[in-house]
Design an enzyme around this catalytic site. Structure first.
Site, short mmCIF file in Angstrom:
data_model
loop_
_atom_site.label_atom_id
_atom_site.label_comp_id
_atom_site.label_asym_id
_atom_site.label_seq_id
_atom_site.Cartn_x
_atom_site.Cartn_y
_atom_site.Cartn_z
N ASP A 68 41.04 -9.67 -8.45
CA ASP A 68 40.27 -10.71 -8.87
C ASP A 68 40.34 -11.91 -7.98
OD1 ASP A 68 42.97 -11.44 -9.16
OD2 ASP A 68 42.91 -12.22 -10.82
N HIS A 283 34.23 -8.28 21.28
CA HIS A 283 34.40 -8.92 20.03
C HIS A 283 35.92 -8.63 19.39
CE1 HIS A 283 30.05 -9.59 18.71
NE2 HIS A 283 30.37 -10.54 19.80
N ASP A 300 36.55 -17.43 22.57
CA ASP A 300 35.21 -17.56 22.02
C ASP A 300 35.53 -17.92 20.40
OD1 ASP A 300 32.55 -17.30 20.99
OD2 ASP A 300 32.35 -15.26 22.17
N ASP A 311 29.06 -22.07 19.31
CA ASP A 311 29.27 -21.09 19.65
C ASP A 311 29.68 -21.21 21.13
OD1 ASP A 311 30.02 -18.30 20.44
OD2 ASP A 311 27.94 -17.64 19.94
N HIS A 383 26.12 -7.03 27.50
CA HIS A 383 25.30 -7.84 26.41
C HIS A 383 24.44 -8.85 26.99
CE1 HIS A 383 27.63 -11.65 27.48
NE2 HIS A 383 28.79 -10.69 27.63
N HIS A 387 21.53 -15.78 22.64
CA HIS A 387 20.83 -15.38 21.27
C HIS A 387 20.79 -16.93 20.65
CE1 HIS A 387 24.82 -16.92 19.75
NE2 HIS A 387 25.52 -16.33 20.57
N HIS A 394 24.18 -16.15 15.19
CA HIS A 394 22.94 -15.24 15.79
C HIS A 394 22.00 -15.58 15.03
CE1 HIS A 394 26.14 -12.15 17.99
NE2 HIS A 394 25.90 -13.33 18.67
N GLU A 410 25.57 -17.37 27.85
CA GLU A 410 26.77 -16.90 27.77
C GLU A 410 27.17 -15.51 28.84
OE1 GLU A 410 28.13 -14.97 24.35
OE2 GLU A 410 26.14 -15.36 23.26
N TYR A 414 33.29 -7.88 32.27
CA TYR A 414 34.60 -7.51 31.66
C TYR A 414 35.08 -5.98 32.49
CZ TYR A 414 32.20 -10.23 28.33
OH TYR A 414 31.37 -11.20 27.71
N ARG A 431 34.23 -14.47 30.47
CA ARG A 431 33.03 -14.98 29.64
C ARG A 431 32.78 -16.78 29.57
NH1 ARG A 431 32.66 -12.17 25.69
NH2 ARG A 431 33.30 -13.17 23.75
N GLU A 433 30.58 -19.78 27.82
CA GLU A 433 29.69 -19.62 26.90
C GLU A 433 29.20 -21.15 26.62
OE1 GLU A 433 27.97 -17.99 22.76
OE2 GLU A 433 30.01 -17.88 23.31
#
Length: 468
Positions: A68, A283, A300, A311, A383, A387, A394, A410, A414, A431, A433
């Site tokens: 619930d 991710h 990130d 972001d 990638h 974006h 996004h 960004e 890797y 990375r 960004e």
């Protein structure tokens, strides 16, 4: 480690400056988007709607977490953009030309859930017709069970606009067993559409919202800037605080503390804090690993504020000092990002920053001997560079950069363990960004307050943290 953090955390909470929202005297701070803003967005949508059309926009459904207990409610972004209302069980109808419904004539009709004292005792106040009318200055507001939607004569309309996202699209809406109020409304409208054989103009809807939501209004830019400043504050403190022996989730806790302290309702997306080999997982959201001396930490993470998200990503050495190999990869990513920034100009293709950054990374990886042909760079930079950013992390937006567009830049590299290159490069994931606003003459970096260069990162890492 957590026990050692608690005294400093308590002291910080006591001494911390009042958050952005807490400074406001009203329960609803004056930096929320105004009713006039949302009315202007509805007018803009109606102007772009085809002749003889109706826009049908459902609020997001409440989603069950377990038994619930529901997930924290998150409104459908198109519905929020047009109304500002953050309640479920609601429906907005926009008509191109005036119609009469329940004795009221107009082009905008909002159907909302009724007041329910029993429910409100558990989950908080429901605005109801009077509350929605007063706060959002909406003229035609009805309780959703006041009207039989199947009586709308859709045969008069040549096309039907719907919400953009599949989980909320008219006639494709699925509630809990189909018995909640929103599902019943959707079924009634769906039945009418089937009867009159009316199409769902999803492509038209996408074009309209990409155009409108993609070009941010000044009020939206102000909210994105606030979300970005909260995010930068969190990133900077993580750079100061991170040490070998901490866990990834402790870095996440420090980061998100600054979001909440400043009034962020949610993180803009699940926080990514990956160290060592986890920095190579794009991710990665588990955030459980013990960080070790010699690891990089890729964070990130960003705040959402009044519906708009930042972001931001920074990659830092856990011990405060880049190794030679880490520095080389980091500076290659930084060069690629600078190249992407240079392509952020009005009139350029949305893909221009990516093409610029990808070229730099491909050439750089070849020079280092990590790849032998430029086409192999995709294995280490899988990638896109950019974006759109706004109501969604996004976001929707145009294919050409213009003043008012907000996007990320960004690039990343890797190199997971067992990659087809020298072992010295393994477990290096980088990375960087930033959030970029396209201006009349170029761009502005909204997240420039977080250090980017090797020298700047290592210098901040030596500063005293609030979280010893």
């Amino acid at each position: 480690m957590l026990r050692k953090l608690l005294p400093a955390l308590c002291l910080t909470l006591l001494l911390a400056p009042v958050g952005l929202l807490a400074q406001q005297k009203s329960d609803y701070p004056d930096d929320y988007l105004s009713p006039e803003f949302h009315a202007g967005r509805r007018a803009a949508v109606k102007e772009k709607m085809p002749a003889n059309s109706v826009g049908v926009f459902f609020a997001a459904q409440v989603r069950n977490r377990n038994n619930d207990v529901s997930y924290l409610y998150s409104q459908n972004k198109n519905f929020y953009y047009l109304t500002g209302l953050n309640e479920p069980n609601s429906l907005l109808l926009l008509f191109k030309t005036p119609v009469t419904i329940l004795g009221k004539t107009g082009t905008e009709f909002l159907f909302v859930q009724p007041r329910n004292p029993q429910q409100e005792m558990w989950t908080g106040k429901i605005l109801g017709v009077e509350g929605v009318t007063a706060r959002y200055k909406f003229e035609n507001v009805f309780v959703h069970n006041q009207f039989n939607f199947s009586t709308v004569d859709f045969s008069k309309y040549d096309s039907v606009l719907t919400t953009l996202y599949s989980e909320n699209i008219l006639s494709r809406y699925y509630g809990r067993g189909g018995m909640d109020p929103l599902s019943r409304m959707a079924q009634a409208v769906d039945s009418a559409l089937t009867t009159y054989k009316k199409p769902i103009a999803a492509r038209t809807t996408q074009t309209i919202f990409s155009t409108l939501r993609g070009i941010k209004q000044p009020e939206e830019i102000a909210l994105i800037e606030k979300a970005t400043l909260m995010s930068v504050e969190g990133h900077n403190e993580v750079i100061r605080a991170v040490k070998p022996g901490m866990t990834e989730y402790q870095a996440q806790a420090i980061m998100e503390y600054f979001f909440k302290k400043n009034g962020s309702e949610y993180p803009g997306y699940p926080s990514i804090n990956g160290s060592g080999e986890n920095s190579c997982v794009l991710h990665y959201e588990t955030n459980l690993k013990l960080m070790k001396d010699g690891d990089l930490l890729l964070s990130d993470c960003a705040a959402e504020y009044h519906g708009y998200t930042a972001d931001v990503t920074r990659t830092v050495p856990v011990n405060g000092k880049f190794t030679n190999e880490q520095r080389v990869i980091y500076e290659l990513v930084l060069e690629a990002q600078d190249s992407g920034f240079a392509a952020c100009k009005p009139g350029n293709s949305f893909r221009a920053p990516h093409m610029a950054a990808a070229s730099v990374i491909a050439r750089g990886l070849m020079k280092l001997g990590i790849i032998s042909t430029e086409s192999e760079a995709r294995a280490y930079f899988p990638h896109g560079t950019s974006h759109h950013l706004g109501l969604d992390v996004h976001d929707v937006g145009p294919n050409v950069l213009s003043e008012g567009v907000v996007l990320t830049v960004e690039p990343g590299i890797y190199i997971p363990p067992n990659s087809k290159c020298d072992k010295k490069w393994w477990s290096i994931g980088v990375r960087i960004e930033d959030d970029i606003l396209i201006t009349k003459d170029g761009y502005r970096n909204l997240s420039a307050g977080a250090p980017r260069t090797v020298k700047e990162v290592e210098k901040m890492a030596k500063e005293k943290s609030l979280f010893p």
